[in-house]
Design an enzyme around this catalytic site. Structure first.
Site, PDB file in Angstrom:
ATOM      1  N   SER A   1       0.587  -1.257   0.029  1.00 48.20           N
ATOM      2  CA  SER A   1       0.255   0.227   0.030  1.00 48.20           C
ATOM      3  C   SER A   1       0.765   0.963   0.105  1.00 48.20           C
ATOM      4  O   SER A   1       1.919   1.316   0.154  1.00 48.20           O
ATOM      5  CB  SER A   1      -0.879  -0.201   1.457  1.00 48.20           C
ATOM      6  OG  SER A   1       0.168   0.025   2.365  1.00 48.20           O
TER       7      SER A   1
ATOM      8  N   CYS B   1      -2.698  -4.235  -8.458  1.00 47.57           N
ATOM      9  CA  CYS B   1      -2.016  -2.689  -8.164  1.00 47.57           C
ATOM     10  C   CYS B   1      -2.635  -2.236  -9.940  1.00 47.57           C
ATOM     11  O   CYS B   1      -2.905  -0.989 -10.372  1.00 47.57           O
ATOM     12  CB  CYS B   1      -1.206  -3.054  -8.244  1.00 47.57           C
ATOM     13  SG  CYS B   1      -0.026  -2.636  -9.063  1.00 47.57           S
TER      14      CYS B   1
END
Length: 499
Positions: A226, A281
Site C-alpha cells: 500500500s 495494483c
C-alpha cells in the site's frame, strides 16, 4: 495444522517459533495452516549467513549465474500445476490466474538468464595518452524484498531474479497471508544450483519489516504494498542509508472514446476490473466514457457482461474470479460499497449479497458496478482493491485526460480509441507512469520495466528489466595506464587530465 516455516540456509526452519499467524483458504473461509512470524533475531541469522556467502556468489562468472536462472525456469515449468494449485488454494485466485501470476514472474527470470550481456559496462580506449577508461556493474551485497499477498509468485521473481543474477544475496519477506509459494520458489532455486545461503526467506509481519529497515548489512530494499506503507519504508530506508524502491497503490483509469470498439473495450474492462477479484495494483477499477451517449451505451453493455460472470472457488475451472484474500478484506470492500451509496453514487450492480453454494463461509464479493461517481467521493480517491468498477462520466476529451492526471495515484491508465491522433495526444499529456492504448492492463514486458508515478511509486528506479538490474548494482569506474618507462618529471601532485 501445517506450519509454513522460514527458509534459511537451504532448509525449512520450523523450530523455535514463538509467534505464528493464521493462513486461510479463502474459498472455504477455513484456516488451512499457520505461518511462522519471525523477529529481528531470525532476520539477523539470515543476513549473517547471506553476508558470509555473498562474495563467493558474486565471484561466480555471469554465465554460471545465468545457468542457475535457466535451470530455475525449467524447474518452475516442471512444477507449474502444483505451484498454481498451491497458490490458488492459499490466495483465492483461480487456477488460470495463478498460472499467469507464475508466468509473468518467469518472464523476468528468462530476461535474467541474459545477465552476461546485461551487466556489460562501457570501455573507452585511449581516453588520454596511454589511458583507458572502463566501467563495470557490481552487486550491492545483501539486499531484501518485501512482497504483497496479491502476487505470491510474480513479484518475488521480479525482485529475486535481477538481484541474484547480478551477484547479490537476497532476503525475501513475503506476505504472511500467502507464504507457501515463496518458500517453494526458494527451494527450487537451491535445486537449480544456487548456493544455499544466497536465498533466504524470513516470514513475518511488521516486526520483520522493521528489522529489515534497521539492519545495517542490508544495502537495498525493494517493496510492493500500500502507498502509506511504501512511503514509510522509503523514508525510513533511505534515512538509514539504503537504496529503496517502494511501489504503492493505484487507481487506474480506462478512457472510452466515442469511436472505441465497444465490444473489445467491454471485454477488456470486465477482465481488468474483476479479474483476480480486483486485487491487482494494475486492475482497472475506473472507466471514463467521453460523452453521455458513450456512457449510456457502455453502462448497458457492462451490465450485460457482468450478468455473465461466474464467481467460484479458486479451483473451479469455469470461474472468472474467486474470493478475496481474508474476511477482513471482504468487510473492507463491502464498507467501501456502502460508502459509495452514502456518497450519492448510483449502485447499478451490488455484489455484497453474493453467496456460493457449498462455500458459504468463503470470502466472496460479487461483481459491483457504480455509475455517476464524482471526483469528490472518497470511493473514487481511494484504492478499493476489490471487484468494484466505477463509471466517472466525462463531457470532453480534455476532462478525460485531466481525471487520471489529477489523481493522487499514477500507476497505469488506458485509452480505448480508433483515433491515432487522440491516442498520441493522450500518451503525451497524461500524468501517469504506464499507458495502454487499447490495452487494459499495460504491464510492460520483462525487458522493459515496471513503475508508476506520484503516490504509486517512491524511488528513482523501476522494477525488473535494465532498471531493476541498475537498482541492484552499482557502477565501478576504472581509469588505467600502464607505464612504458618513458615518463619524465614529477606530475603526481597535479590534477589528472586526459590532455
Amino acid at each position: 495444522m501445517e506450519l509454513i516455516p522460514h527458509f534459511l540456509s537451504g532448509e525449512r526452519v520450523p523450530h523455535g517459533q514463538t509467534r505464528t499467524g493464521p493462513v486461510f483458504n479463502p474459498s472455504t473461509g477455513m484456516q488451512s495452516g499457520r505461518v511462522a512470524l519471525g523477529n529481528a533475531d531470525d532476520l539477523n541469522r539470515a543476513v549473517m549467513a547471506a553476508k558470509t556467502a555473498q562474495p563467493r556468489w558474486a565471484a561466480v562468472n555471469p554465465q554460471r549465474r545465468a545457468r542457475v536462472m535457466f535451470r530455475f525456469k525449467e524447474l518452475i515449468e516442471r512444477d507449474m500445476e502444483a505451484l498454481a494449485r498451491l497458490l490458488s488454494v492459499e490466495h483465492g485466485k483461480v487456477i488460470a490466474d495463478s498460472r499467469g501470476d507464475i508466468l509473468r514472474g518467469l518472464e523476468v527470470i528468462e530476461f535474467c538468464a541474459g545477465i552476461p550481456h546485461a551487466l556489460k559496462g562501457e570501455y573507452t580506449q585511449g581516453a588520454g595518452p596511454g589511458i583507458d577508461v572502463y566501467s563495470m556493474r557490481v552487486p550491492l551485497g545483501v539486499v531484501a524484498g518485501i512482497t504483497p499477498f496479491n502476487f505470491p509468485a510474480m513479484i518475488p521473481m521480479w525482485m529475486m531474479g535481477p538481484a541474484l543474477a547480478a551477484g547479490n544475496a537476497f532476503i525475501l519477506k513475503p506476505s504472511e497471508r500467502a507464504p507457501s509459494v515463496p518458500v517453494r520458489l526458494a527451494e527450487l532455486l537451491i535445486e537449480a544450483g544456487l548456493p544455499q545461503d544466497i536465498m533466504q526467506v524470513v516470514n513475518g509481519d511488521k516486526e520483520v519489516v522493521d528489522a529489515i529497515i534497521n539492519h545495517p548489512d542490508i544495502a537495498a530494499i525493494s517493496f510492493v504494498g500500500s502507498s502509506d506503507i511504501a512511503h514509510s519504508v522509503y523514508a525510513r530506508g533511505t534515512a538509514a542509508g539504503k537504496r529503496v524502491q517502494a511501489m504503492g497503490g493505484a487507481k487506474n483509469h480506462g478512457i472510452i472514446m466515442p469511436d472505441a470498439d465497444l465490444d473489445q473495450a467491454v471485454s477488456d474492462i470486465i477482465g481488468a476490473a474483476y479479474g483476480s477479484a480486483g486485487e491487482r495494483c494494475m486492475a482497472l477499477p475506473v472507466v471514463v466514457p467521453v460523452g453521455e451517449e458513450t456512457a449510456d451505451r457502455l453502462r448497458g453493455r457492462l451490465v450485460e457482461a457482468i450478468s455473465g460472470l461466474r464467481v467460484g472457488s479458486a479451483l473451479d475451472p469455469e470461474a472468472h474470479y474467486g474470493p478475496l484474500i481474508t474476511a477482513h478484506h471482504k468487510a473492507r470492500v463491502e464498507h467501501y460499497i456502502q460508502m459509495g451509496v452514502d456518497e450519492g453514487a448510483e449502485l447499478v450492480v451490488d455484489g455484497r449479497d453474493f453467496e456460493l453454494q457449498g462455500y458459504e463461509q468463503g470470502f466472496f464479493v460479487g461483481p459491483t458496478l457504480f455509475d455517476h461517481v464524482t471526483t469528490k467521493m472518497q470511493t473514487y480517491t481511494d484504492e478499493i482493491f476489490g471487484p468494484v468498477l466505477q463509471i466517472v462520466r466525462a463531457k470532453t476529451f480534455e476532462e478525460a485526460v485531466a481525471l487520471p492526471s489529477a489523481h493522487q495515484y499514477g500507476n497505469g491508465v488506458a485509452i480505448f480509441t480508433r483515433n491515432g491522433h487522440a491516442a498520441r495526444e493522450f500518451i503525451q499529456r497524461v500524468d501517469v507512469g504506464m499507458v495502454g492504448v487499447n490495452v487494459p492492463v499495460p504491464v510492460p514486458v520483462a525487458y522493459h520495466s515496471f513503475g508508476g508515478w506520484k503516490r504509486s511509486a517512491f524511488g528513482d528506479m523501476n522494477q525488473y528489466g535494465m532498471e531493476g538490474l541498475r537498482f541492484f548494482t552499482k557502477t565501478k569506474l576504472v581509469t588505467q595506464r600502464w607505464p612504458d618507462g618513458s615518463a619524465t618529471g614529477n606530475n603526481a601532485f597535479l590534477i589528472p587530465t586526459m590532455a
